[in-house]
Design a protein around this motif. Structure first.
Motif, PDB file in Angstrom:
ATOM      1  N   GLY A 124       0.826  -1.210   0.000  1.00  0.00           N
ATOM      2  CA  GLY A 124       0.000   0.000   0.000  1.00  0.00           C
ATOM      3  C   GLY A 124       0.858   1.256   0.000  1.00  0.00           C
ATOM      4  O   GLY A 124       0.586   2.207  -0.734  1.00  0.00           O
ATOM      5  N   ARG A 125       1.911   1.245   0.823  1.00  0.00           N
ATOM      6  CA  ARG A 125       2.840   2.391   0.845  1.00  0.00           C
ATOM      7  C   ARG A 125       3.550   2.527  -0.503  1.00  0.00           C
ATOM      8  O   ARG A 125       3.720   3.639  -1.012  1.00  0.00           O
ATOM      9  CB  ARG A 125       3.859   2.231   1.966  1.00  0.00           C
ATOM     10  N   ALA A 126       3.954   1.395  -1.074  1.00  0.00           N
ATOM     11  CA  ALA A 126       4.656   1.429  -2.365  1.00  0.00           C
ATOM     12  C   ALA A 126       3.751   1.988  -3.463  1.00  0.00           C
ATOM     13  O   ALA A 126       4.192   2.809  -4.280  1.00  0.00           O
ATOM     14  CB  ALA A 126       5.147   0.031  -2.736  1.00  0.00           C
ATOM     15  N   LEU A 127       2.499   1.566  -3.480  1.00  0.00           N
ATOM     16  CA  LEU A 127       1.567   2.072  -4.499  1.00  0.00           C
ATOM     17  C   LEU A 127       1.328   3.561  -4.304  1.00  0.00           C
ATOM     18  O   LEU A 127       1.369   4.337  -5.268  1.00  0.00           O
ATOM     19  CB  LEU A 127       0.246   1.309  -4.447  1.00  0.00           C
ATOM     20  N   HIS A 128       1.094   3.989  -3.078  1.00  0.00           N
ATOM     21  CA  HIS A 128       0.852   5.403  -2.808  1.00  0.00           C
ATOM     22  C   HIS A 128       2.043   6.253  -3.270  1.00  0.00           C
ATOM     23  O   HIS A 128       1.877   7.277  -3.949  1.00  0.00           O
ATOM     24  CB  HIS A 128       0.585   5.604  -1.318  1.00  0.00           C
ATOM     25  N   GLN A 129       3.261   5.817  -2.942  1.00  0.00           N
ATOM     26  CA  GLN A 129       4.463   6.559  -3.337  1.00  0.00           C
ATOM     27  C   GLN A 129       4.609   6.580  -4.854  1.00  0.00           C
ATOM     28  O   GLN A 129       4.965   7.604  -5.442  1.00  0.00           O
ATOM     29  CB  GLN A 129       5.708   5.941  -2.708  1.00  0.00           C
ATOM     30  N   SER A 130       4.332   5.467  -5.490  1.00  0.00           N
ATOM     31  CA  SER A 130       4.427   5.389  -6.948  1.00  0.00           C
ATOM     32  C   SER A 130       3.470   6.381  -7.615  1.00  0.00           C
ATOM     33  O   SER A 130       3.843   7.085  -8.563  1.00  0.00           O
ATOM     34  CB  SER A 130       4.127   3.961  -7.409  1.00  0.00           C
ATOM     35  N   LEU A 131       2.239   6.449  -7.120  1.00  0.00           N
ATOM     36  CA  LEU A 131       1.261   7.376  -7.705  1.00  0.00           C
ATOM     37  C   LEU A 131       1.623   8.828  -7.402  1.00  0.00           C
ATOM     38  O   LEU A 131       1.435   9.710  -8.259  1.00  0.00           O
ATOM     39  CB  LEU A 131      -0.147   7.051  -7.215  1.00  0.00           C
ATOM     40  N   GLU A 132       2.146   9.103  -6.207  1.00  0.00           N
ATOM     41  CA  GLU A 132       2.620  10.459  -5.899  1.00  0.00           C
ATOM     42  C   GLU A 132       3.710  10.863  -6.885  1.00  0.00           C
ATOM     43  O   GLU A 132       3.703  11.987  -7.404  1.00  0.00           O
ATOM     44  CB  GLU A 132       3.174  10.536  -4.480  1.00  0.00           C
ATOM     45  N   ASN A 133       4.655   9.955  -7.112  1.00  0.00           N
ATOM     46  CA  ASN A 133       5.750  10.245  -8.051  1.00  0.00           C
ATOM     47  C   ASN A 133       5.228  10.476  -9.456  1.00  0.00           C
ATOM     48  O   ASN A 133       5.692  11.379 -10.163  1.00  0.00           O
ATOM     49  CB  ASN A 133       6.765   9.104  -8.055  1.00  0.00           C
ATOM     50  N   TRP A 134       4.286   9.652  -9.891  1.00  0.00           N
ATOM     51  CA  TRP A 134       3.731   9.773 -11.249  1.00  0.00           C
ATOM     52  C   TRP A 134       3.053  11.130 -11.414  1.00  0.00           C
ATOM     53  O   TRP A 134       3.302  11.839 -12.396  1.00  0.00           O
ATOM     54  CB  TRP A 134       2.725   8.658 -11.494  1.00  0.00           C
ATOM     55  N   LEU A 135       2.208  11.499 -10.462  1.00  0.00           N
ATOM     56  CA  LEU A 135       1.515  12.784 -10.560  1.00  0.00           C
ATOM     57  C   LEU A 135       2.494  13.950 -10.541  1.00  0.00           C
ATOM     58  O   LEU A 135       2.328  14.918 -11.288  1.00  0.00           O
ATOM     59  CB  LEU A 135       0.489  12.918  -9.439  1.00  0.00           C
ATOM     60  N   ALA A 136       3.520  13.865  -9.702  1.00  0.00           N
ATOM     61  CA  ALA A 136       4.521  14.939  -9.637  1.00  0.00           C
ATOM     62  C   ALA A 136       5.275  15.057 -10.960  1.00  0.00           C
ATOM     63  O   ALA A 136       5.530  16.175 -11.434  1.00  0.00           O
ATOM     64  CB  ALA A 136       5.498  14.684  -8.497  1.00  0.00           C
ATOM     65  N   ALA A 137       5.622  13.931 -11.567  1.00  0.00           N
ATOM     66  CA  ALA A 137       6.333  13.960 -12.849  1.00  0.00           C
ATOM     67  C   ALA A 137       5.438  14.501 -13.963  1.00  0.00           C
ATOM     68  O   ALA A 137       5.877  15.305 -14.796  1.00  0.00           O
ATOM     69  CB  ALA A 137       6.844  12.560 -13.203  1.00  0.00           C
TER      70      ALA A 137
END
Length: 146
Positions: A124-137
């Protein structure tokens, strides 16, 4: 209309506001073959045909080889894809809303499967971080380019 699996053990929902035209944001996000040029978490991505429901694309992220299939596409508004990867079934919904000269991008994704059942908090933490990174990029590229 396709939705995430609301019964999945891992669900992430995030959004961001991007100061760029909807056309710019949509084009960046749906030019799957170019993801690796602006998203540092994507190593490679290849669309296997036209961007239409039923078409698959392959991509590599975080050491995983993923094949996703487009389930729904409403140009400029919504794209949904999903598929299995490493025993995890993911369903990913993206929506785009024009607000004046800005775009609100919403993303929600569900993960299910044995690996998720075994480590829901970590994944869950990994998915949340991945989506945060995607949106930021996506935001950075749409607002400032490379």
């Amino acid at each position: 209309m396709f939705t995430i699996d609301t019964n999945a053990p891992v669900i992430a929902r995030l959004s961001t506001v991007i100061d760029a035209p909807l056309e710019t944001v949509w084009q960046l996000h749906t030019d799957i073959g170019a993801w690796a040029t602006w998203n540092p978490d994507v190593d490679q991505s290849v669309l296997d045909g036209p961007l239409t429901p039923g078409t698959s694309f392959t991509w590599k992220t975080h050491g995983m080889d993923i094949t996703s299939t487009v389930h729904e596409l409403i140009p400029g508004e919504r794209i949904v894809w999903g598929g299995p990867a490493g025993g995890i079934t993911g369903i990913h919904v993206w929506t785009f809303e024009q607000n004046g000269d800005r775009v609100t991008v919403h993303t929600e994704e569900s993960w299910s499967g044995d690996p998720v059942d075994a480590a829901p908090e970590e994944l869950g933490r990994a998915l949340h971080q991945s989506l945060e990174n995607w949106l930021a990029a996506l935001k950075s590229q749409a607002e400032h380019g490379m």
